[in-house]
Design a protein around this motif. Structure first.
Motif, short mmCIF file in Angstrom:
data_model
loop_
_atom_site.label_atom_id
_atom_site.label_comp_id
_atom_site.label_asym_id
_atom_site.label_seq_id
_atom_site.Cartn_x
_atom_site.Cartn_y
_atom_site.Cartn_z
N THR A 220 -36.15 89.99 -55.41
CA THR A 220 -37.24 88.98 -55.22
C THR A 220 -38.23 89.44 -54.35
O THR A 220 -39.72 89.32 -54.63
CB THR A 220 -36.49 87.83 -54.21
OG1 THR A 220 -35.30 87.22 -55.25
CG2 THR A 220 -37.21 86.77 -53.85
N ARG A 221 -37.94 90.60 -53.28
CA ARG A 221 -38.97 91.03 -52.68
C ARG A 221 -39.99 92.02 -53.36
O ARG A 221 -41.23 91.97 -53.27
CB ARG A 221 -38.36 91.93 -51.49
CG ARG A 221 -39.18 92.63 -50.70
CD ARG A 221 -40.14 91.91 -49.61
NE ARG A 221 -41.07 92.61 -49.05
CZ ARG A 221 -40.92 92.83 -47.61
NH1 ARG A 221 -40.08 92.05 -46.77
NH2 ARG A 221 -41.85 93.35 -47.17
N PHE A 222 -39.46 92.78 -54.27
CA PHE A 222 -40.04 93.74 -55.30
C PHE A 222 -41.13 92.65 -56.15
O PHE A 222 -42.27 92.91 -56.23
CB PHE A 222 -39.45 94.51 -56.14
CG PHE A 222 -38.89 95.46 -55.38
CD1 PHE A 222 -39.67 96.56 -55.28
CD2 PHE A 222 -37.48 95.89 -55.07
CE1 PHE A 222 -39.30 97.84 -54.20
CE2 PHE A 222 -36.84 97.06 -54.64
CZ PHE A 222 -37.71 97.89 -54.24
N ALA A 223 -40.54 91.50 -56.52
CA ALA A 223 -41.52 90.54 -57.21
C ALA A 223 -42.63 90.17 -56.71
O ALA A 223 -43.59 90.00 -56.92
CB ALA A 223 -40.83 89.41 -57.95
N GLU A 224 -42.20 89.65 -55.33
CA GLU A 224 -43.24 89.24 -54.41
C GLU A 224 -44.38 90.17 -54.30
O GLU A 224 -45.48 89.74 -54.01
CB GLU A 224 -42.75 88.57 -53.00
CG GLU A 224 -41.64 87.38 -52.97
CD GLU A 224 -41.06 87.25 -51.91
OE1 GLU A 224 -40.26 86.26 -51.67
OE2 GLU A 224 -41.01 88.36 -50.96
N GLU A 225 -43.94 91.38 -54.18
CA GLU A 225 -45.02 92.38 -53.84
C GLU A 225 -45.77 92.98 -55.03
O GLU A 225 -46.29 93.79 -55.20
CB GLU A 225 -44.44 93.60 -53.21
CG GLU A 225 -44.03 93.09 -51.76
CD GLU A 225 -43.99 94.17 -50.71
OE1 GLU A 225 -44.72 95.03 -50.90
OE2 GLU A 225 -43.10 94.20 -49.72
N GLY A 226 -45.22 92.21 -56.43
CA GLY A 226 -46.31 92.59 -57.67
C GLY A 226 -45.59 93.25 -58.61
O GLY A 226 -46.06 93.26 -59.76
N ALA A 227 -44.10 93.38 -58.37
CA ALA A 227 -43.57 94.24 -59.54
C ALA A 227 -43.16 93.33 -60.74
O ALA A 227 -42.70 91.92 -60.55
CB ALA A 227 -42.15 95.05 -58.89
N SER A 228 -42.98 94.04 -61.84
CA SER A 228 -42.04 93.33 -62.96
C SER A 228 -40.85 93.94 -62.60
O SER A 228 -40.49 95.14 -62.17
CB SER A 228 -42.57 93.97 -64.25
OG SER A 228 -43.79 93.29 -64.73
N VAL A 229 -39.82 93.21 -62.91
CA VAL A 229 -38.34 93.55 -62.36
C VAL A 229 -37.32 93.15 -63.57
O VAL A 229 -37.31 92.14 -64.30
CB VAL A 229 -37.81 92.55 -61.27
CG1 VAL A 229 -36.34 92.93 -60.70
CG2 VAL A 229 -38.91 92.65 -60.25
N ALA A 230 -36.21 93.97 -63.88
CA ALA A 230 -35.36 94.07 -64.66
C ALA A 230 -34.01 93.87 -63.53
O ALA A 230 -33.88 94.81 -62.85
CB ALA A 230 -34.94 95.43 -65.54
N ILE A 231 -33.20 92.57 -63.84
CA ILE A 231 -32.04 92.31 -63.34
C ILE A 231 -31.10 92.89 -64.28
O ILE A 231 -30.82 92.06 -65.23
CB ILE A 231 -32.28 90.89 -62.88
CG1 ILE A 231 -33.06 90.70 -61.67
CG2 ILE A 231 -30.86 90.18 -62.52
CD1 ILE A 231 -32.97 89.57 -60.74
N ILE A 232 -30.36 93.85 -63.53
CA ILE A 232 -29.09 94.26 -64.28
C ILE A 232 -27.67 93.49 -63.50
O ILE A 232 -27.46 93.73 -62.43
CB ILE A 232 -29.24 95.60 -64.38
CG1 ILE A 232 -30.05 96.18 -65.43
CG2 ILE A 232 -27.57 96.25 -64.66
CD1 ILE A 232 -30.40 97.55 -65.64
#
Ligand code: NAP
Length: 255
Positions: free
Chosen positions: A24-36
Motif C-alpha cells: 500500500t505504501r509503495f502504491a501511495e508513493e507512485g509504484a506499480s505493484v505485484a502482490i504475490i
C-alpha cells in the motif's frame, strides 16, 4: 511526484498484514505493484484495493515462494505484465511454533522453506533482471526472533539466516547497482501475532496490551511502521546502505 513513480515493486505474502501494508505504501508513493501470495484470488483482491496513482498498475499473482518454478514464473509474469521489476520485498512467512522437543521435522522444514529458501528463490529469479539493468532493491523480512525466542527454534534460525543472506547479497550484488537490506520487526499487530495469541489461549487485545507494556515505546507496531522503513530502505535516498538489518521494534530488544 512520488519517490516510486515509474517503479515496479514485488511484495511476497502481501495479501494481508505487513506485506499488504508495505504494498500500500509503495502504491501511495507512485509504484506499480505485484502482490504475490499463496492464493491467487486473495492476491488479486488485495491488488484491487491498492491506492494506485494515475498510470500505475497492480497485479495479484498466486505463487508458493518455496517452489523454484513458481517463484520464477511469478517474476516472469510481473515483468511481462507490469513491464519490469525494480524492487523485491521478501515478506512471505509462516510460523510453526513449538518447544524443540516437540518440534517436528516437517515444521522445521516448512518454516525454513518459506522464509529462507523462499527469499533465496525469489531473489535468484529477480536478480538477473536487476543485474541486466544495473539497478535493483531487495528487502528481506527478518525478525527480533532472530536473536532467539522460546518456542521458535525453526523461525529464529530462519530469520537469523535471512540476515546472513542479506549481508551476502550486499557483497555480491553491490557492484551491479543493487542494494539488499533487511528489516527485523518486533511485535506487529497482524494475523500472525493474533494466531500466536490463540496458541497461547490469550485474548488478542490482552496479548497486544501486554506486548505494548513490555516495550520501551509502550505500544505495539503496525504494518505502517514497517512500510515506512521499507519505503526508505528501497529508495534511492538509501543507496549507500546495503547488507544491513534495521530493527523496527520500538526498542524491544534494547536491554
Ligand atoms: P501474515 O499476516 O501471516 O501474512 C503472511 C502472508 O504470507 C500470508 O498472506 C500468507 O498466505 C503468505 N504466505 C505464507 N506462505 C507463503 C508461501 N509459501 N508463498 C507465498 N506466500 C505465503 O504475517 P505478517 O505478520 O504480515 O508477517 C509478514 C512477515 O514479517 C513474515 O516474514 C514474518 O515472519 C515477519 N515478521 C512479522 C512479525 C509480526 O509481529 N507480525 C514480527 C517479525 C517479523 P496464507 O494466508 O495463504 O498462508
Amino acid at each position: 511526484m512520488g519517490r516510486y513513480d515509474g517503479r515496479i515493486v514485488v511484495v511476497t505474502g502481501a495479501a494481508r498484514g505487513i506485506g499488504f501494508g508495505t504494498a500500500t505504501r509503495f502504491a501511495e508513493e507512485g509504484a506499480s505493484v505485484a502482490i504475490i501470495d499463496l492464493d491467487e484470488s486473495a492476491a488479486a483482491e488485495a491488488a484491487a484495493k491498492l491506492p494506485l496513482v494515475e498510470g500505475a498498475k497492480a497485479l495479484g499473482i498466486g505463487c508458493d515462494v518455496s517452489n523454484g518454478e513458481s517463484a520464477e514464473a511469478a517474476i516472469t509474469r510481473t515483468v511481462a505484465e507490469l513491464g519490469g521489476i525494480h524492487v523485491l520485498v521478501n515478506n512471505a512467512g509462516i510460523t510453526r511454533d513449538n518447544l524443540l522437543f516437540k518440534m517436528t521435522e516437517d515444521d522445521w522444514d516448512l518454516v525454513m522453506n518459506v522464509h529462507l529458501k523462499g527469499a533465496f528463490l525469489m531473489t535468484k529469479a529477480a536478480q538477473k533482471h536487476f543485474v541486466e539493468q544495473k539497478y535493483g532493491k531487495i528487502l528481506n523480512l527478518s525478525s527480533v526472533s532472530a536473536l532467539g525466542n522460546r518456542g521458535q527454534a525453526n523461525y529464529s534460525a530462519a530469520k537469523m539466516g535471512v540476515q546472513g543472506f542479506t549481508r551476502t547479497l550486499g557483497i555480491e550484488l553491490g557492484p551491479f547497482g543493487i542494494n539488499a537490506n533487511a528489516i527485523a520487526p518486533g511485535f506487529i499487530a497482524t494475523e500472525m501475532t493474533d494466531a500466536t495469541a490463540a496458541r497461547l489461549k490469550m485474548d488478542v487485545e490482552e496479548f497486544r496490551r501486554l506486548n505494548a507494556e513490555a516495550n520501551p515505546v509502550r505500544r505495539v507496531g503496525f504494518p505502517e511502521d514497517i512500510a515506512a522503513a521499507a519505503a526508505f530502505l528501497c529508495s534511492d535516498e538509501a543507496s549507500y546502505i546495503t547488507g544491513q538489518t534495521l530493527y523496527v521494534d520500538g526498542g524491544a530488544k534494547l536491554g
